[in-house]
Scaffold this motif. Sequence first.
Motif, mmCIF file in Angstrom:
data_model
loop_
_atom_site.group_PDB
_atom_site.id
_atom_site.type_symbol
_atom_site.label_atom_id
_atom_site.label_comp_id
_atom_site.label_asym_id
_atom_site.label_seq_id
_atom_site.Cartn_x
_atom_site.Cartn_y
_atom_site.Cartn_z
ATOM 1 N N ASP A 58 -15.440 49.493 74.144
ATOM 2 C CA ASP A 58 -15.931 48.802 75.331
ATOM 3 C C ASP A 58 -14.864 47.938 75.991
ATOM 4 N N ALA A 59 -13.816 47.600 75.235
ATOM 5 C CA ALA A 59 -12.771 46.730 75.784
ATOM 6 C C ALA A 59 -11.859 47.449 76.771
ATOM 7 N N PHE A 60 -11.925 48.793 76.824
ATOM 8 C CA PHE A 60 -11.060 49.552 77.723
ATOM 9 C C PHE A 60 -11.761 49.793 79.059
ATOM 10 N N ASP A 61 -11.048 49.520 80.146
ATOM 11 C CA ASP A 61 -11.541 49.899 81.474
ATOM 12 C C ASP A 61 -11.150 51.334 81.813
ATOM 13 N N ALA A 62 -10.189 51.895 81.100
ATOM 14 C CA ALA A 62 -9.686 53.244 81.374
ATOM 15 C C ALA A 62 -10.745 54.286 81.015
ATOM 16 N N ASN A 103 -4.593 51.004 81.771
ATOM 17 C CA ASN A 103 -4.305 50.241 80.556
ATOM 18 C C ASN A 103 -3.062 49.366 80.706
ATOM 19 N N LEU A 104 -2.091 49.811 81.506
ATOM 20 C CA LEU A 104 -0.911 48.991 81.759
ATOM 21 C C LEU A 104 -1.282 47.697 82.482
ATOM 22 N N ARG A 105 -2.264 47.800 83.380
ATOM 23 C CA ARG A 105 -2.730 46.599 84.075
ATOM 24 C C ARG A 105 -3.572 45.714 83.161
ATOM 25 N N GLN A 106 -4.421 46.345 82.345
ATOM 26 C CA GLN A 106 -5.360 45.578 81.523
ATOM 27 C C GLN A 106 -4.736 45.056 80.240
ATOM 28 N N HIS A 107 -3.950 45.904 79.561
ATOM 29 C CA HIS A 107 -3.363 45.529 78.268
ATOM 30 C C HIS A 107 -1.850 45.783 78.280
ATOM 31 N N PRO A 108 -1.097 45.127 79.129
ATOM 32 C CA PRO A 108 0.356 45.397 79.191
ATOM 33 C C PRO A 108 1.075 45.108 77.880
ATOM 34 N N SER A 109 0.569 44.147 77.101
ATOM 35 C CA SER A 109 1.240 43.800 75.846
ATOM 36 C C SER A 109 1.151 44.904 74.806
#
Length: 432
Positions: A58-62, A103-109
């Motif tokens: 659920d944590a992924f917007d992708a 995912n690069l926008r949401q979780h770049p780290s």
Amino acid sequence: MSRPLVPLLFGASRCNGYIRLRPFSTTRVRTDAAREAEKAALADEQARIYAQFRPVVDAFDAPIDMAVAYGSGVVKQANKTGPPPLTDFIIATPSARAFHATNLRQHPSHYPLYARLIGPSALAWMTDKLGAGLWYVTMVKFGDLEVKYGILSTATLTRDLKHWETLYVAGRLHKPVLTLQVDPSLADPLAANNRAALSLALLNLPEQFTELELWEKVAGISYSGDPRMSVPGAENPDKVRNIVRGPGVLGAFRGLYAPHVAGAGLRWADQQRPGEPEEPEEAKQAGEAEGLEWRGAGERALAQPSSPEHAGSLLAALPLRLRQRLAAHFRPTVAAALLSRQVAAERREIRERRAAAKAAKGSRALYDDAEFWQRVAAQDGFVEVVNNEVRHIIKRPALAQSVKGLVTAGFSKSVVYSLAKFKKWLAGRKKK
């Protein structure tokens, strides 16, 4: 709504706040009260593990078509000690580029610096074209969970499930996993993958074998050509045995392969053979739903036919890519036909059957010829040829993916992850 594929560990899905369950009776005689108590306990355990790992998805917007959690962090292994391991996930997406862009926008780290610089198009190319078609991210936190997840396109996943192109993800899905999300379009490829795994396992077993031996053969397929199994510190050499003997895993294997065992010619070794007196009616009804009535702790002996016809049917059930490689190996050659009248006759017969099939608009390929596979199964040493081809399919993608994983994770995480694996290997060696 995704439908459940396997009880307990494979295919948990929510329906009005509850986990949908398949029937799972495993003994001949059981009271209704005992059945209900076991069902309630199973539902509670399913709900607990689903609630623990579903928030990661659920944590992924992708966009995601399928997500499974696997490995010792999810499916408990026998003789497992030490700190909690990373929880492994596989995520299939309809578009690798769209997934990376989001995912690069949401979780770049989650990405090393170079990956953030080259952008989603280059990342999608690296995901699809290198190794076994996955991009792995390791040692990231989702709440209290430390996670490693692999991203692949749904098209790559489907090809591997149906054709065993690399057996990298398909091999992991031979074993029980926790399904958190699955698109209904993947149900048939997932079932085909498990049917093929059961066929290959049976080819490697004698006429009689125990249930645990069957599941060990199934679980060991994906490790058969994996170079990590021969590298100190990469994998525990007892991993297959520990997987099968983990708590609750026996029931999960039974559920995963229940739809396929009835069509594989299996029976319990202590059951009557054709022509012998039939079992009592209540005994037949107890095992009717699943093809076999699962009992005991895996020590009970199973039996399969020992005829070339049975082995030929198992060969014909293997995935297309493997059958093509085997057909190339066993096809009668022109040179052999010049030296042997029998081989020459076989070549003529095969040509005639293929011509007749073509005229009837049927199958024209040698790898679809049932009589050809029966002849292969009658030859000495054919199983070792099959196993060699499976190892060949696995070896190069597994090695390339291992190297690729060091690149996708980044240098520092790769070092820490590799050291952790080596410590686990050393701990396993000290127990012996």
